[in-house]
Design a protein around this motif. Structure first.
Motif, PDB file in Angstrom:
ATOM      1  N   SER A 133      -1.819  -1.405  -8.080  1.00 41.95           N
ATOM      2  CA  SER A 133      -1.380  -2.251  -6.980  1.00 41.95           C
ATOM      3  C   SER A 133      -0.495  -3.395  -7.471  1.00 41.95           C
ATOM      4  N   TRP A 174       3.481  -4.059  -6.396  1.00 41.84           N
ATOM      5  CA  TRP A 174       3.945  -5.267  -5.697  1.00 41.84           C
ATOM      6  C   TRP A 174       4.962  -6.042  -6.515  1.00 41.84           C
ATOM      7  N   THR A 202       8.553  -6.846  -4.912  1.00 34.75           N
ATOM      8  CA  THR A 202       9.114  -8.200  -4.855  1.00 34.75           C
ATOM      9  C   THR A 202      10.513  -8.242  -5.447  1.00 34.75           C
ATOM     10  N   PRO A 253       5.762  -0.013  -1.270  1.00 37.53           N
ATOM     11  CA  PRO A 253       4.609  -0.700  -0.668  1.00 37.53           C
ATOM     12  C   PRO A 253       3.459   0.256  -0.351  1.00 37.53           C
ATOM     13  N   GLY A 299       1.354   0.553  -3.299  1.00 37.97           N
ATOM     14  CA  GLY A 299       0.523  -0.631  -3.491  1.00 37.97           C
ATOM     15  C   GLY A 299      -0.720  -0.607  -2.617  1.00 37.97           C
ATOM     16  N   ILE A 350       4.516  -5.496   4.078  1.00 37.56           N
ATOM     17  CA  ILE A 350       3.250  -6.224   3.995  1.00 37.56           C
ATOM     18  C   ILE A 350       2.524  -6.325   5.331  1.00 37.56           C
TER      19      ILE A 350
END
Length: 533
Positions: free
Chosen positions: A171, A175, A179, A218, A221, A346
């Motif tokens: 995870s 991320w 980012t 994502p 993640g 997110i």
């Protein structure tokens, strides 16, 4: 694809189809340069295949990013398949049969590509086991050669299904990549606005990998996070099937949102605007139609759902599959706009997964209770109850560099195994895990109806709040900057709400039954009915 392995068995240690295990002590056999007079060389027959023992432990080197690349390829192929399939049927329905037939024919290669990628995998394991009545020279069919051992051994050959453990990027790694991707996307969009023609061309080309990473990473993640939190051992082929089912559930959802709901709305309001139809669809059609389609995808795996914990896991993964396809459509549609990428990564993705997970949890409760009831009725009716099926070979992941067994959900957390260079098994006790009381816990639904309603209401709330705010913004005199700031604040609050609800549900999932209680009940009934007979 047929993998193979040949090695000496270390009692209790992982056996693997790759050579990252303990080195084999072998002896070099000089080649015979000439056949003596009157002698004929006969190739010995290989040992017949035999069933693998139930307690066999298999291991593979961890390659999480390979799984990520595979998922990206599957999503893109399925996306093209669904676009051609939907386009073909819609054109056929509205009278353009020729164009519809062409689109349907174009969908066939993509369907065949998915089938080829999903073909079953098998592993051929050849292992030398110490045996006083054995021999020292064995034929190795997988390597077209022979194996000589320093002791008497027998060679066992097993053809097994590849049940490797789900291996996705961690995870934290996912991320970090996400980012960086969002920041790079922002920089590329800045180049599109202020750069010259050359800079704009470079930014356009670089947006392609940013879009691919932005719509997919994502999901990795959240997938890694949920797998770790739920704590169930998960086979790669099962998890991949759940994800694909979620992607395919978008096909009936497309028909509901773009055709069935449209026809229903036009019956009541033939003059409705495009904007009005889209808003109605976001609040009514999307929550009801999409959640029903995802519920159908979960039910397809009813035989795998042994408990509410399993149901939530399958539902969560189905939701991720639906979300990753929808994410691709939105991010491609906005050319990798960083804000879209961020909000969906997110907020929208975990929302889809959590809502669908509640539907799966409700199914899990119903199926688990139904199984217990069936066992009780069968035992009372005098039928002989079979004991629970034994578990298949246990698969583990090993680090390619250190040889350590990687801890995976559902495996023993009290000790670890290291296969050192000498082939000696080293046990490393680990400290007990201290768990503190969760700060929030939301009970799981215990019926399919409640779980589905919870999913529809959660989905409708997200879409409805955004739609109402857009209508409010159009009717007010606020500036565009004020509207943007308020929209960002509202989005942040909705994302926070999804995270809080998801956290509370995951805490309940961890404490939910995992089906082992029913297995124990079945074993007790099996013993009682056997004694009675």
């Amino acid at each position: 694809m047929l993998s193979c392995a040949a090695q000496i068995m270390q009692p209790g240690s992982p056996q693997g189809p790759h050579s990252y295990q303990a080195p084999i002590a072998t002896q070099h056999i000089p080649m015979m340069t000439a056949i003596p007079q009157g002698m004929t060389l006969v190739t010995p027959e290989p040992v017949p295949l035999s069933p693998a023992p139930p307690n066999l432990q298999m291991a593979r080197p961890s390659r999480p990013w390979r799984m990520y690349g595979r998922v990206v390829a599957l999503v893109i192929i399925l996306f093209l398949f669904e676009i051609f399939l939907f386009d073909g049927w819609i054109n056929t329905i509205y009278g353009d049969s020729l164009y519809g037939a062409i689109s349907l024919i174009c969908a066939i290669p993509f369907m065949l590509g998915v089938i080829a990628m999903r073909r079953p995998r098998a592993v051929l394991l050849e292992r030398a086991v110490p045996d006083p009545s054995g021999q020292q020279l064995h034929v190795i069919t997988s390597q077209s050669g022979s194996l000589q051992t320093p002791m008497l051994t027998r060679l066992d050959r097993h053809l097994m299904r590849d049940d490797s453990v789900l291996d996705v990027p961690s995870s934290s790694a996912a991320w970090i990549v996400f980012t960086i991707t969002v920041l790079c996307s922002g920089g590329l969009w800045y180049m599109l606005y202020v750069g010259n023609v050359g800079a704009q061309l470079i930014a356009t080309l670089l947006l392609i990998p940013a879009i691919i990473i932005g719509f997919s990473i994502p999901v990795m993640g959240w997938w890694s996070h949920s797998t770790k939190r739920i704590g169930l051992p998960t086979r790669r082929r099962d998890a991949e099937a759940w994800l694909i089912a979620g992607i395919l559930s978008a096909i009936p959802a497309l028909f509901i949102n773009s055709w069935i709901f449209l026809e229903l709305v036009l019956l009541f309001d033939p003059d409705i605007s495009v904007t009005g139809f889209e808003r109605l669809g976001a609040v009514i059609s999307a929550p009801i139609g999409e959640e029903l389609c995802k519920a159908g995808a979960i039910w397809f795996f009813a035989s795998k759902i042994r408990s509410p914990k399993h149901g939530f896991q399958i539902g969560f993964t189905v939701g991720l599959g639906f979300a990753i396809l929808e994410n691709l459509m939105y991010i491609v549609g906005t050319a990798g706009f960083p804000l879209t990428m961020l909000v969906r990564g997110i907020g929208s993705i975990p929302g889809h997964a959590i809502w669908t997970g509640t539907t799966g949890a409700g199914m899990g409760w119903v199926l688990m209770q139904g199984r217990a009831t069936e066992l009780k009725i069968a035992a009372e009716a005098g039928y002989r109850i079979k004991p629970p099926e034994a578990e298949d070979a246990q698969w583990k992941l090993i680090d390619k560099e250190s040889g350590k067994v990687i801890q995976t959900p559902g495996s023993d957390a009290e000790s670890g195994v290291v296969v050192g260079p000498s082939g000696v098994e080293i046990w490393m006790p680990s400290a007990p895990i201290l768990q503190k009381e969760p700060w929030i816990k939301i009970p799981l639904p215990q019926s399919i109806g409640v779980g589905l309603i919870f999913a529809i209401m959660g989905h409708a709330s997200w879409n409805g709040i955004v739609t109402i705010f857009e209508i409010f913004g159009e009717g007010s005199s606020m500036s565009e900057l004020t509207f943007l700031i308020l929209y960002l604040l509202l989005t942040a609050m909705m994302i926070a709400a999804v995270w809080i609800i998801g956290t509370g549900l995951l805490h309940s999932v961890r404490e939910a039954p995992d089906g082992s209680e029913i297995d124990e009940y079945q074993a007790q009934l099996a013993e009682l009915t056997q004694q009675r007979l």
